[in-house]
Motif scaffolding. Structure first.
Motif, PDB file in Angstrom:
ATOM      1  N   PRO B  35     -45.748  36.894 -11.767  1.00 56.55           N
ATOM      2  CA  PRO B  35     -45.046  37.494 -12.808  1.00 56.55           C
ATOM      3  C   PRO B  35     -44.041  37.040 -13.198  1.00 56.55           C
ATOM      4  CG  PRO B  35     -46.110  38.987 -11.721  1.00 56.55           C
ATOM      5  CD  PRO B  35     -46.198  37.989 -11.405  1.00 56.55           C
ATOM      6  N   GLN B  37     -40.681  38.318 -15.406  1.00 57.32           N
ATOM      7  CA  GLN B  37     -39.995  38.888 -16.532  1.00 57.32           C
ATOM      8  C   GLN B  37     -38.766  39.295 -16.655  1.00 57.32           C
ATOM      9  OE1 GLN B  37     -41.701  43.579 -15.606  1.00 57.32           O
ATOM     10  NE2 GLN B  37     -43.721  42.690 -15.997  1.00 57.32           N
ATOM     11  N   GLU B  39     -35.594  40.201 -19.877  1.00 55.65           N
ATOM     12  CA  GLU B  39     -34.626  41.158 -21.121  1.00 55.65           C
ATOM     13  C   GLU B  39     -33.786  39.899 -21.721  1.00 55.65           C
ATOM     14  OE1 GLU B  39     -33.972  44.890 -20.972  1.00 55.65           O
ATOM     15  OE2 GLU B  39     -35.537  45.128 -18.694  1.00 55.65           O
ATOM     16  N   VAL B 235     -46.420  30.398 -26.087  1.00 54.09           N
ATOM     17  CA  VAL B 235     -45.940  32.050 -26.362  1.00 54.09           C
ATOM     18  C   VAL B 235     -47.445  32.708 -26.838  1.00 54.09           C
ATOM     19  CG1 VAL B 235     -45.243  34.106 -27.990  1.00 54.09           C
ATOM     20  CG2 VAL B 235     -43.257  32.199 -27.047  1.00 54.09           C
ATOM     21  N   LEU B 239     -45.286  41.682 -28.810  1.00 55.73           N
ATOM     22  CA  LEU B 239     -45.334  43.095 -28.258  1.00 55.73           C
ATOM     23  C   LEU B 239     -44.810  44.155 -28.825  1.00 55.73           C
ATOM     24  CD1 LEU B 239     -44.278  41.829 -24.321  1.00 55.73           C
ATOM     25  CD2 LEU B 239     -46.703  41.873 -25.154  1.00 55.73           C
ATOM     26  N   GLU B 249     -45.268  37.645 -24.441  1.00 57.56           N
ATOM     27  CA  GLU B 249     -45.619  37.681 -24.144  1.00 57.56           C
ATOM     28  C   GLU B 249     -46.136  36.054 -23.884  1.00 57.56           C
ATOM     29  OE1 GLU B 249     -49.495  40.316 -21.655  1.00 57.56           O
ATOM     30  OE2 GLU B 249     -50.212  39.067 -22.703  1.00 57.56           O
ATOM     31  N   GLU B 251     -47.643  32.497 -21.978  1.00 56.26           N
ATOM     32  CA  GLU B 251     -48.411  32.129 -20.458  1.00 56.26           C
ATOM     33  C   GLU B 251     -48.013  31.003 -19.914  1.00 56.26           C
ATOM     34  OE1 GLU B 251     -52.472  30.972 -21.403  1.00 56.26           O
ATOM     35  OE2 GLU B 251     -51.802  29.352 -23.267  1.00 56.26           O
ATOM     36  N   THR B 264     -47.834  34.776 -16.135  1.00 59.52           N
ATOM     37  CA  THR B 264     -47.660  35.351 -17.481  1.00 59.52           C
ATOM     38  C   THR B 264     -46.233  35.161 -17.617  1.00 59.52           C
ATOM     39  OG1 THR B 264     -48.122  37.533 -16.982  1.00 59.52           O
ATOM     40  CG2 THR B 264     -49.303  36.288 -18.063  1.00 59.52           C
ATOM     41  N   THR B 266     -43.064  37.205 -19.513  1.00 59.31           N
ATOM     42  CA  THR B 266     -42.386  39.256 -20.636  1.00 59.31           C
ATOM     43  C   THR B 266     -41.616  38.789 -20.314  1.00 59.31           C
ATOM     44  OG1 THR B 266     -45.030  39.803 -19.510  1.00 59.31           O
ATOM     45  CG2 THR B 266     -43.233  41.154 -21.022  1.00 59.31           C
ATOM     46  N   ARG B 268     -38.886  41.187 -22.751  1.00 58.23           N
ATOM     47  CA  ARG B 268     -38.717  42.021 -23.791  1.00 58.23           C
ATOM     48  C   ARG B 268     -37.278  42.135 -24.408  1.00 58.23           C
ATOM     49  NH1 ARG B 268     -42.761  45.231 -24.076  1.00 58.23           N
ATOM     50  NH2 ARG B 268     -43.792  45.316 -22.199  1.00 58.23           N
ATOM     51  N   THR B 272     -36.525  39.591 -32.010  1.00 56.54           N
ATOM     52  CA  THR B 272     -37.550  38.181 -31.531  1.00 56.54           C
ATOM     53  C   THR B 272     -37.715  37.258 -32.698  1.00 56.54           C
ATOM     54  OG1 THR B 272     -39.354  39.853 -30.062  1.00 56.54           O
ATOM     55  CG2 THR B 272     -40.200  37.988 -31.821  1.00 56.54           C
ATOM     56  N   SER B 288     -51.145  38.030 -32.497  1.00 55.66           N
ATOM     57  CA  SER B 288     -50.631  38.885 -32.297  1.00 55.66           C
ATOM     58  C   SER B 288     -51.447  40.292 -33.151  1.00 55.66           C
ATOM     59  CB  SER B 288     -49.257  38.975 -32.543  1.00 55.66           C
ATOM     60  OG  SER B 288     -48.887  38.307 -32.250  1.00 55.66           O
TER      61      SER B 288
END
Lengths: 175, 539
Positions: B35, B37, B39, B235, B239, B249, B251, B264, B266, B268, B272, B288
C-alpha cells in the motif's frame, strides 16, 4: 471505432436461458467457439468486396484482430458484446432475430446478408444496436490491420527512434 | 499534402525522457507491491484539462500537490500514429465507451493529459450566449464574459492558443467553400499548438509535442514545482470524517489498466479536487455516497450529440492528413438560445481509416467501396447543443454492478429532429461543392448521387434511435455549479455544496453543454477556481 457501448440489457433472454457457453476458443483471448462460427459467417457479408467466403486466411486474420480488439476494450463492454453474440448464437433467438435457423457454420453468404439486413431493418432498437456493434467491430478489426488501412491510400509518416523533430513553418502567434 | 509516408518523425522533444534529470516525482502504481500512503495540501483526481490546469496553478503557489491518474503515462516517444495502440492506450474503455442503450459512442481520453492528449486542438472561449444563459437561467454567478476574459486570456497565453495560420486541409476547406457558396457564416479555428507540423494525428497523440496538451505543458510545470504524479491509480472514493473530506482512496491498476492489482493508494489532503471529467467525477461522488439531498449528482450530463454526413468528391481530399479542425460554422448555432429547434456547430473530423470505417454504420459493398474512396472523402459533423431547451435534459450517470459509470442518455425526439435538420444542411453543402455522392449517417441510407435524390431519401428515412449514428467527444455536466444547492452540486467556486474541503474542477461543472469544443472552457474556468483556492490556502 469499436462503438460497442454497454450492451448489457441486450440479451437477458439468452443469458437466462443458460445457453451461453464457457471459455474462449483455443488461441483466442475472448472469442468463444460459437462466436467464431458466427463471425466466420458474418465477416464476408460485412466486408463484401474485400473478403470472399473462401478467403479463410483473410477471415482468420480479421478474427484474430477482432479478438485483440476485444482485449483492448473494457470488461463491461466485452461482457456486452458477448451477450449480444449470445442472442445471435442461441438457436431460438438466432432464428427469431435473424431468420437463420440452422447453425452459423451452415450459413451461406446470402444467409448472412439476409441476417444482417433483418437486424438493421428491425423495428426493435435493440437489434439495430446489435447490428451496429457487430458490423463496426468487424470493420474496425479489418481496418486496424495496417496493410488494410494502407489499401485505402493512407500512409502515415514513419516514426524513427532517435531521429530529430522536423522543424515547423514559422507560426504567427495571434491569441 | 499527399504521401506523408516519406516523412520521418523523431521524438527528440519528449520532456519525459529527462524526467530523472529534472527531478520529477512520477510513480507507476501498477508496480506497487504494497500500500502507498501520501499526504499533500491538495490531491487532484485526474490529469486532463481540469486536473492539469489546477495542478500547475496550485503547485505554483507553493502548495504540495498529488495528482492521481487512472490511465497510463504515454508520451510522444510512444506516439507512433497507429490507430490500434492509440485507441487501446489513450481512450476510455479502448473507445468502447458508449451510452447505456448503445445509442451513442463516447470518445473520451484516459491517459496522463486526459482528453487533451487526444483531442483535435480546437479552442473556443465559452460562447457569450452560454455564459449569459448560465447567469440568467442556471444560477451561476461570477462567470460573465468580462469576469471570465482574464482567465481565458491567461490560458490562451499558456497554451499558445492562436488562430491557425496555415491553409486548411481540403476536408476543412470544403466546409469553408460550402459556407461561402450558400451564404453561411464561417471562421478559422484557434488551436493550442506550437510548431505544428500539420500532420493530422492529434487524435492518436501528437508525435512531436506540438499540441500544447496538459501532457506537455501544465503537468511538466507542476512536476517542476515538485508535484507528485501517480498514474495507473483509479480513485474509488473520497475519504470523509463526518462532513469533512480528508482525501481519497485509489486502487492500483494492472499495466494494461484493465484490472486491479489489489494494492491501494491513500492520499490525505487539506483539499480534494475531483477532475476526472464528466462521467467519472459524478461516478466518484456516487461511489462515495456523497450527500445529494436534491438528487442532482450525475443528472444533466451533456454530450453535444454529434452526427455526420460523408461525401465523395472527384478531387483528392486526403481527410486523414493535416490539422484536423481549422474551419467551423456557427451559422445554425444561435438562431435561438433555448427555444425552438436545437442549435448546432458545423465542423469536420479527421478520417484515419479505422475511425472512418466506424462512422459509416453500413456493411457490404457500400462500406467496401466507400473505404476504397477514402482519399476522396469529405465528412461534415454537426454538434448538437444540448441542455438549453426544456426538452433537452441530457443523460444521467449511474453506477454499474462493478461500480463503473454508466451514462443513460436515450436520444429523444427533440435531438432526432436536430439530426434530420443538420443532415439536410450538410448534404446540401456537400452537393453545392460538387461531390459525386453523399450519405447521411443512417444505417439504411446509401450514397445518393444528387441533392434532389438525397432530399427525397431524407424525407423517407425513419429517424429513430439506433437507426441514426450519433456519437460524442465532449462530455459535460453531471456535477453542475450554481448558487442554489437545490439545482446544483457545487457552488460557483467549485466547492461541493454538502461537504467541506471537496472541490470539482472539470467539465462536469457546466450547467449545460458549451456549444463549442469544451477544452478552453475548462481551462479558463479551472484557472479561475484553482487560483482562488490557491489564494485561500496560502493566505
Amino acid at each position: 471505432m469499436a462503438g460497442t457501448a454497454a450492451l448489457s440489457a441486450m440479451s437477458a433472454g439468452a443469458t437466462l436461458s443458460g445457453c451461453t457457453s464457457g471459455g474462449p476458443a483455443s488461441g483466442m483471448k475472448h472469442l468463444r467457439p460459437e462466436d467464431l462460427d458466427l463471425l466466420r459467417a458474418m465477416t464476408p457479408a460485412v466486408l463484401k468486396g474485400k473478403i470472399r467466403p473462401t478467403d479463410t486466411a483473410a477471415i482468420d486474420q480479421t478474427l484474430e484482430s477482432f479478438d485483440t480488439l476485444m482485449a483492448d476494450l473494457s470488461a463491461p463492454v466485452v461482457a456486452g458484446v458477448l451477450q449480444a453474440f449470445d442472442v445471435l448464437n442461441f438457436g431460438l433467438t438466432r432464428g427469431l432475430t435473424t431468420g437463420q435457423w440452422a447453425a452459423w457454420s451452415k450459413a451461406s453468404l446470402e444467409d448472412a446478408e439476409s441476417a444482417l439486413g433483418r437486424l438493421r431493418d428491425s423495428g426493435i432498437g435493440l437489434l439495430n444496436a446489435i447490428y451496429a456493434a457487430v458490423i463496426r467491430l468487424i470493420i474496425s478489426s479489418y481496418y486496424l490491420i495496417p496493410e488494410n488501412a494502407a489499401s485505402t491510400g493512407f500512409m502515415p509518416p514513419q516514426k524513427v527512434k532517435g531521429a530529430a523533430r522536423p522543424s515547423a513553418p514559422a507560426e504567427e502567434a495571434t491569441p | 499534402m499527399t504521401d506523408q509516408s516519406m516523412v520521418k518523425i523523431g521524438s527528440s522533444t519528449d520532456p519525459y525522457n529527462e524526467a530523472k534529470e529534472r527531478g520529477w516525482n512520477i510513480t507507476d502504481a501498477s508496480a506497487l507491491t504494497g500500500p502507498l500512503q501520501l499526504e499533500a495540501d491538495v490531491v487532484i483526481v485526474g490529469t486532463g484539462a481540469g486536473g492539469g490546469t489546477a495542478a500547475e496553478t496550485l503547485s505554483k503557489a507553493g502548495l504540495s500537490v498529488v495528482l492521481l491518474e487512472a490511465g497510463p503515462l504515454k508520451t510522444s516517444s510512444q506516439f507512433d500514429m497507429q490507430e490500434r495502440a492509440a485507441y487501446r492506450d489513450l481512450y476510455q474503455e479502448g473507445t468502447g465507451r458508449g451510452t447505456k442503450d448503445g445509442g451513442m459512442v463516447i470518445l473520451q481520453g484516459r491517459s496522463v493529459g486526459g482528453s487533451t492528449t487526444v483531442n483535435w486542438t480546437t479552442s473556443f472561449r465559452t460562447p457569450p450566449e452560454t455564459l449569459k444563459f448560465w447567469a440568467d437561467q442556471m444560477g451561476v454567478s461570477g462567470c460573465s464574459v468580462d469576469e471570465m476574459a482574464p482567465h481565458f486570456s491567461q490560458m490562451e497565453k499558456r497554451l499558445n492558443i492562436h488562430q491557425w495560420p496555415q491553409a486548411p486541409n481540403a476536408n476543412n476547406a470544403m466546409l469553408q467553400k460550402a459556407s461561402e457558396k450558400l451564404g453561411y457564416d464561417w471562421a478559422t479555428i484557434h488551436r493550442n499548438v506550437r510548431g505544428c507540423l500539420n500532420l493530422g494525428f492529434c487524435g492518436l497523440g501528437c508525435p512531436v509535442d506540438a499540441k500544447q496538451s496538459m501532457l506537455v505543458t501544465t503537468i511538466p510545470g507542476a512536476l517542476d514545482n515538485e508535484a507528485k504524479l501517480i498514474h495507473h491509480a483509479r480513485v474509488v472514493r473520497v475519504l470523509r470524517e463526518g462532513d469533512v473530506v480528508t482525501g481519497v482512496e485509489a486502487e492500483a491498476l494492472t499495466s494494461n489498466v484493465r484490472g486491479s492489482t489489489g494494492q491501494t493508494i491513500t492520499v490525505r489532503a487539506r483539499r480534494t479536487v475531483l477532475a476526472g471529467g464528466a462521467i467519472n467525477t459524478p461516478a466518484i461522488l456516487l461511489r462515495s455516497k456523497a450527500p445529494d439531498p436534491h438528487g442532482r449528482i450525475g443528472k444533466r450530463t451533456f454530450l453535444h450529440p454529434t452526427t455526420l454526413t460523408m461525401a465523395i468528391y472527384p478531387e483528392s481530399i486526403d481527410p486523414f492528413y493535416g490539422a484536423p479542425q481549422s474551419i467551423y460554422s456557427d451559422h445554425f448555432q444561435w438562431e435561438s438560445v433555448h427555444t425552438g429547434p436545437v442549435g448546432f456547430k458545423l465542423e469536420v473530423p479527421p478520417l484515419q481509416p479505422a475511425f472512418a470505417a466506424g462512422f459509416y454504420s453500413t456493411a457490404g459493398e457500400e462500406i467496401s467501396s466507400s473505404m476504397d474512396q477514402l482519399p476522396n472523402t469529405q465528412c461534415m459533423i454537426a454538434l448538437l447543443r444540448d441542455g438549453f431547451h426544456e426538452e433537452s435534459q441530457g443523460g444521467v450517470v449511474e453506477l454499474g454492478d462493478a461500480g463503473q459509470p454508466v451514462l443513460d442518455y436515450p436520444i429523444n425526439q427533440y435531438l432526432l429532429e436536430g439530426v434530420r435538420r443538420s443532415w439536410g444542411i450538410m448534404l446540401e453543402m456537400q452537393f453545392a461543392t460538387g461531390c459525386k455522392s453523399a450519405r447521411p449517417a443512417h444505417k439504411q441510407a446509401k450514397h445518393y448521387a444528387t441533392w434532389k435524390e438525397a432530399k427525397a431519401a431524407l424525407a423517407e428515412l425513419q429517424i429513430a434511435p439506433h437507426k441514426v449514428t450519433v456519437g460524442s467527444a465532449h462530455v459535460m455536466g453531471g456535477a453542475p455549479m450554481g448558487d442554489d444547492p437545490e439545482r446544483s452540486v457545487n457552488d460557483c467556486d467549485g466547492k461541493f455544496h454538502h461537504l467541506d474541503n471537496l472541490y470539482v474542477m472539470d467539465g462536469s461543472l457546466f450547467p449545460t453543454s458549451i456549444g463549442a469544443n469544451p477544452q478552453l472552457s475548462i481551462y479558463g474556468l479551472v484557472y479561475k477556481l484553482s487560483s482562488k483556492l490557491a489564494a485561500e490556502l496560502t493566505a
